[in-house]
Design an enzyme around this catalytic site. Structure first.
Site, PDB file in Angstrom:
ATOM      1  N   LYS A  68     128.409  27.657  -6.552  1.00 32.23           N
ATOM      2  CA  LYS A  68     128.670  28.617  -7.546  1.00 32.23           C
ATOM      3  C   LYS A  68     129.070  27.888  -8.985  1.00 32.23           C
ATOM      4  O   LYS A  68     130.078  27.066  -8.945  1.00 32.23           O
ATOM      5  CB  LYS A  68     129.704  29.517  -7.116  1.00 32.23           C
ATOM      6  CG  LYS A  68     130.212  30.272  -8.406  1.00 32.23           C
ATOM      7  CD  LYS A  68     131.512  31.301  -7.939  1.00 32.23           C
ATOM      8  CE  LYS A  68     132.006  32.204  -9.100  1.00 32.23           C
ATOM      9  NZ  LYS A  68     133.052  33.143  -8.831  1.00 32.23           N
ATOM     10  N   ASP A 116     134.731  32.415 -16.116  1.00 31.65           N
ATOM     11  CA  ASP A 116     134.933  33.938 -15.735  1.00 31.65           C
ATOM     12  C   ASP A 116     135.736  34.623 -16.462  1.00 31.65           C
ATOM     13  O   ASP A 116     137.043  34.492 -16.070  1.00 31.65           O
ATOM     14  CB  ASP A 116     134.895  33.494 -14.184  1.00 31.65           C
ATOM     15  CG  ASP A 116     134.969  35.028 -13.359  1.00 31.65           C
ATOM     16  OD1 ASP A 116     134.389  35.925 -14.424  1.00 31.65           O
ATOM     17  OD2 ASP A 116     135.235  35.186 -12.370  1.00 31.65           O
ATOM     18  N   LYS A 151     139.374  40.350 -16.958  1.00 30.66           N
ATOM     19  CA  LYS A 151     140.467  39.738 -16.290  1.00 30.66           C
ATOM     20  C   LYS A 151     141.701  39.977 -16.862  1.00 30.66           C
ATOM     21  O   LYS A 151     141.770  39.616 -18.081  1.00 30.66           O
ATOM     22  CB  LYS A 151     140.430  38.495 -15.982  1.00 30.66           C
ATOM     23  CG  LYS A 151     139.534  37.938 -14.606  1.00 30.66           C
ATOM     24  CD  LYS A 151     139.504  36.526 -14.210  1.00 30.66           C
ATOM     25  CE  LYS A 151     138.348  36.287 -13.216  1.00 30.66           C
ATOM     26  NZ  LYS A 151     138.378  36.903 -11.902  1.00 30.66           N
ATOM     27  N   ASP A 181     135.812  27.961 -12.086  1.00 34.31           N
ATOM     28  CA  ASP A 181     134.849  28.882 -11.375  1.00 34.31           C
ATOM     29  C   ASP A 181     133.742  28.235 -11.151  1.00 34.31           C
ATOM     30  O   ASP A 181     132.610  28.753 -10.567  1.00 34.31           O
ATOM     31  CB  ASP A 181     134.745  30.120 -12.017  1.00 34.31           C
ATOM     32  CG  ASP A 181     134.676  31.290 -10.995  1.00 34.31           C
ATOM     33  OD1 ASP A 181     134.977  31.124  -9.921  1.00 34.31           O
ATOM     34  OD2 ASP A 181     134.189  32.272 -11.443  1.00 34.31           O
ATOM     35  N   ASP A 237     133.193  41.521 -12.305  1.00 34.29           N
ATOM     36  CA  ASP A 237     133.867  40.240 -11.988  1.00 34.29           C
ATOM     37  C   ASP A 237     133.675  39.863 -10.533  1.00 34.29           C
ATOM     38  O   ASP A 237     134.068  38.783 -10.186  1.00 34.29           O
ATOM     39  CB  ASP A 237     135.536  40.640 -12.084  1.00 34.29           C
ATOM     40  CG  ASP A 237     136.390  39.267 -12.046  1.00 34.29           C
ATOM     41  OD1 ASP A 237     136.034  38.283 -12.483  1.00 34.29           O
ATOM     42  OD2 ASP A 237     137.667  39.747 -12.166  1.00 34.29           O
ATOM     43  N   GLU A 280     130.709  38.574  -9.902  1.00 31.17           N
ATOM     44  CA  GLU A 280     129.683  37.772 -10.382  1.00 31.17           C
ATOM     45  C   GLU A 280     128.936  36.515  -9.560  1.00 31.17           C
ATOM     46  O   GLU A 280     127.801  36.505  -9.556  1.00 31.17           O
ATOM     47  CB  GLU A 280     129.882  37.332 -11.791  1.00 31.17           C
ATOM     48  CG  GLU A 280     130.501  35.949 -12.153  1.00 31.17           C
ATOM     49  CD  GLU A 280     132.232  35.825 -11.481  1.00 31.17           C
ATOM     50  OE1 GLU A 280     132.757  36.928 -11.410  1.00 31.17           O
ATOM     51  OE2 GLU A 280     132.459  34.670 -11.338  1.00 31.17           O
ATOM     52  N   ARG A 305     129.118  36.241  -6.529  1.00 31.80           N
ATOM     53  CA  ARG A 305     128.142  36.675  -5.255  1.00 31.80           C
ATOM     54  C   ARG A 305     126.882  36.718  -5.805  1.00 31.80           C
ATOM     55  O   ARG A 305     125.907  36.704  -5.111  1.00 31.80           O
ATOM     56  CB  ARG A 305     128.815  37.683  -4.547  1.00 31.80           C
ATOM     57  CG  ARG A 305     128.915  38.951  -5.250  1.00 31.80           C
ATOM     58  CD  ARG A 305     130.013  39.978  -4.645  1.00 31.80           C
ATOM     59  NE  ARG A 305     131.299  39.546  -4.578  1.00 31.80           N
ATOM     60  CZ  ARG A 305     132.339  40.230  -4.403  1.00 31.80           C
ATOM     61  NH1 ARG A 305     132.212  41.071  -3.522  1.00 31.80           N
ATOM     62  NH2 ARG A 305     133.530  39.668  -4.281  1.00 31.80           N
TER      63      ARG A 305
HETATM   64  N1  BES Z   1     136.041  33.478  -9.789  1.00 31.96           N
HETATM   65  C1  BES Z   1     136.793  34.732  -9.325  1.00 31.96           C
HETATM   66  C2  BES Z   1     137.506  34.411  -7.947  1.00 31.96           C
HETATM   67  C3  BES Z   1     138.786  33.360  -7.978  1.00 31.96           C
HETATM   68  C4  BES Z   1     139.927  33.986  -7.991  1.00 31.96           C
HETATM   69  C5  BES Z   1     138.558  31.915  -8.218  1.00 31.96           C
HETATM   70  C6  BES Z   1     140.966  32.869  -8.054  1.00 31.96           C
HETATM   71  C7  BES Z   1     139.628  31.171  -8.336  1.00 31.96           C
HETATM   72  C8  BES Z   1     141.023  31.408  -8.057  1.00 31.96           C
HETATM   73  C9  BES Z   1     135.813  35.805  -8.686  1.00 31.96           C
HETATM   74  O1  BES Z   1     134.888  35.763  -9.523  1.00 31.96           O
HETATM   75  C10 BES Z   1     136.439  36.958  -8.672  1.00 31.96           C
HETATM   76  O2  BES Z   1     136.872  37.337 -10.005  1.00 31.96           O
HETATM   77  N2  BES Z   1     136.631  37.818  -8.030  1.00 31.96           N
HETATM   78  C11 BES Z   1     137.243  38.991  -7.725  1.00 31.96           C
HETATM   79  C12 BES Z   1     136.233  40.034  -7.066  1.00 31.96           C
HETATM   80  C13 BES Z   1     136.542  41.473  -7.339  1.00 31.96           C
HETATM   81  C14 BES Z   1     136.414  41.867  -8.473  1.00 31.96           C
HETATM   82  C15 BES Z   1     135.817  42.083  -6.195  1.00 31.96           C
HETATM   83  C16 BES Z   1     138.614  38.803  -7.086  1.00 31.96           C
HETATM   84  O3  BES Z   1     138.696  38.089  -5.959  1.00 31.96           O
HETATM   85  O4  BES Z   1     139.607  39.471  -7.510  1.00 31.96           O
HETATM   86 ZN    ZN Z   2     134.213  34.137 -10.679  1.00 29.63          ZN
HETATM   87 MG    MG Z   3     134.788  37.093 -11.323  1.00 25.94          MG
END
Ligand code: BES
Ligand code: ZN
Ligand code: MG
Length: 476
Positions: free
Chosen positions: A245, A250, A257, A267, A326, A328, A330
């Site tokens: 990824k 992000d 966020k 990220d 968010d 994204e 996946r």
């Molecule tokens: N990049 C984040 C996940 C992440 C969180 C990476 C903490 C490093 C440290 C990912 O893209 C994300 O935002 N995930 C969300 C998904 C949700 C919106 C379904 C999450 O885990 O809150």
């Molecule tokens: Zn992300």
């Molecule tokens: Mg995200």
């Protein structure tokens, strides 16, 4: 750093590093060096202890390093990393590592790797303060009776070199490490190490039908890059596919966020892991064929950003309902996975991604979440990780979780909208794009790619996964 294997320390002047396994009673100072007696009250080789003495007549400074009773790879590596990281002023151009017969050969690799890793500094953009030390001109002499000491030490250096590259890719800011920066890095490294590299920009990705990848990219001025790397080896009997990824930043997109955005330069940790691993695989000339796909985009806020409730397409042909912009990672991985499986038919596919906060909630910073449909692969990944402290631990991908991702309007949705099983449902989403591949592993490194350690005050890259992948490939 140059490696020089020697068989006597008589003429050596400068810093001498001597690791000791913990003993009952007094330690034995290696023969051929200064005749120094060290009382067991002062130093007996206990883990994480150090003792420094100077022999002015011989012009030698000794650092005795305690490794504990049963030294492990990562504790030895960290002990040596500490030296170059925190005691820089003791080092000149020459240093000597005395490696006694009683210590495992593997630990020589760890020691050299640690020394080289410790030369890393976070202050990439500092104008003020003292100029960084030039470690390139240093020579590490090694006094060891180990027959292949040179080979082992060189391997330690190569591992650290790849990890240093990964550190930098993650730690540099997102206005520097853009998708194009990553594509250029891949091309430059490919030339240097013998990996063939191509990259699709926005226009080419459109032609290829990488629709889910492009949906994330559409809110950013920065040109997305879908990087494809191929390493081939004549002795290979297996073909491994890697996907990483590469979200260079992000923001969350329009589902912006509200917490922790400042850390989101990490990220692209999955991308950096795969890129670093590719360098190392080629540098070590491992007897495997490896294809890597690294989708790189910025998830930005813009009037052109994709919208929650948008329906987008994907490389696989499946339609996706966007519940949350968010989620994204996946989306770009979905295209990465179906692209690599359809076009390159690897025997095994492994993806690395900083995918979910839920993986951090489950395991903290101690290990990555592992999802796999291949038990043998899963076990080998766990064993490889244990050996070097890049731990992965399995979570289930039972079909009971599958319906969580059902959409009323499209083939699948990108988020179930519920505050539970976030890492698992993300893995179930990815699984839908693996074309029923029988040997797939997904490693969620959100908690392990970037974090705190004794080596800096700010959060920083760990290069998690680079060594793990090499260990795995050596065990397959
Ligand atoms: N990049 C984040 C996940 C992440 C969180 C990476 C903490 C490093 C440290 C990912 O893209 C994300 O935002 N995930 C969300 C998904 C949700 C919106 C379904 C999450 O885990 O809150
Ligand atoms: Zn992300
Ligand atoms: Mg995200």
């Amino acid at each position: 750093m140059k490696i020089n294997i020697i068989n006597t320390a008589n003429k050596f002047k400068g810093l001498v590093l001597i690791p000791f396994v913990e003993v009952e009673g007094t330690i034995n100072f290696p023969k051929g060096l200064s005749k120094i007696e060290v009382s067991q009250n002062i130093f007996s080789g206990k883990k994480d202890t150090q003792f420094i003495i100077e022999d002015k007549t011989e012009e030698k400074i000794y650092i005795l390093l305690g490794l504990g009773k049963t030294p492990e790879y990562h504790t030895v590596k960290t002990a040596f990393r500490r030296l170059t990281a925190k005691q820089e002023t003791l080092f000149s151009e020459q240093m000597l590592l005395v490696f006694s017969d009683g210590i495992d050969a593997d630990l020589l690799e760890a020691a050299v790797s640690g020394l080289w890793l410790g030369t890393y500094r976070l202050g990439h953009f500092k104008n003020q303060g003292t100029a960084p030390k030039n470690w390139d001109i240093t020579t590490l002499s090694i006094l060891s009776t180990q027959i292949n000491a040179r080979e082992i030490a060189e391997k330690g250096l190569k591992i650290a070199n790849a990890q240093l590259q990964t550190f930098k890719l993650v730690d540099l800011p997102p206005n520097k490490v853009t998708p194009e920066y990553l594509a250029n890095w891949a091309k430059k490294t490919g030339k240097q190490f013998g990996i063939s590299v191509k990259s699709f920009d926005r226009k080419k990705s459109e032609k290829e039908g990488l629709k889910a990848f492009l949906a994330v990219a559409q809110g950013s001025q920065r040109e997305p890059q879908f990087i494809i790397m191929k390493y081939r080896n004549k002795e290979a009997s297996k073909h491994i596919g890697l996907v990483g990824k590469g979200v260079t930043f992000d923001t969350g997109g329009l589902n912006i966020k509200t917490a922790g955005m400042v850390h989101m330069k990490c990220d692209m940790g999955g991308a950096a892991c795969v890129l670093g691993a590719m360098q190392l695989i080629a540098d070590l000339q491992l007897p495997v064929n490896v294809t890597a796909v690294v989708p790189c985009v910025e998830n930005a806020v813009d009037n052109l950003s994709f919208l929650p409730s948008d329906i987008i397409g994907s490389y696989s042909g499946k339609t996706i309902e966007i519940i949350d912009t968010d989620a994204e990672g996946r989306l770009i991985l979905a295209d990465g996975l179906s692209y690599i499986i359809k076009n390159h038919q690897p025997d095994t596919v492994i993806d690395f991604a900083t995918l979910t906060g839920s993986a951090v909630g489950t395991f903290g910073y101690e290990c990555a979440a592992l999802f796999s449909n291949d038990t043998a692969l899963s076990q080998k990944l766990q064993e490889s990780g244990m050996a070097i402290n890049e731990k992965v631990w399995p979570l289930p991908i039972w079909d009971a979780y599958k319906s969580e991702m059902d959409s009323e309007i499209a083939d699948i949705k990108n988020f179930h909208g519920k505050p539970f099983a976030g890492a698992i449902t993300a893995a179930k989403f990815l699984e839908a794009f693996t074309e029923n591949h029988p040997s797939w592993a997904h490693i969620d490194i959100a908690g392990t790619a970037f974090g705190d350690s004794e080596f800096a005050k700010a959060k920083h890259a760990t290069a998690f996964g680079v060594h793990l992948l090499i260990k795995l490939l050596e065990n397959l």
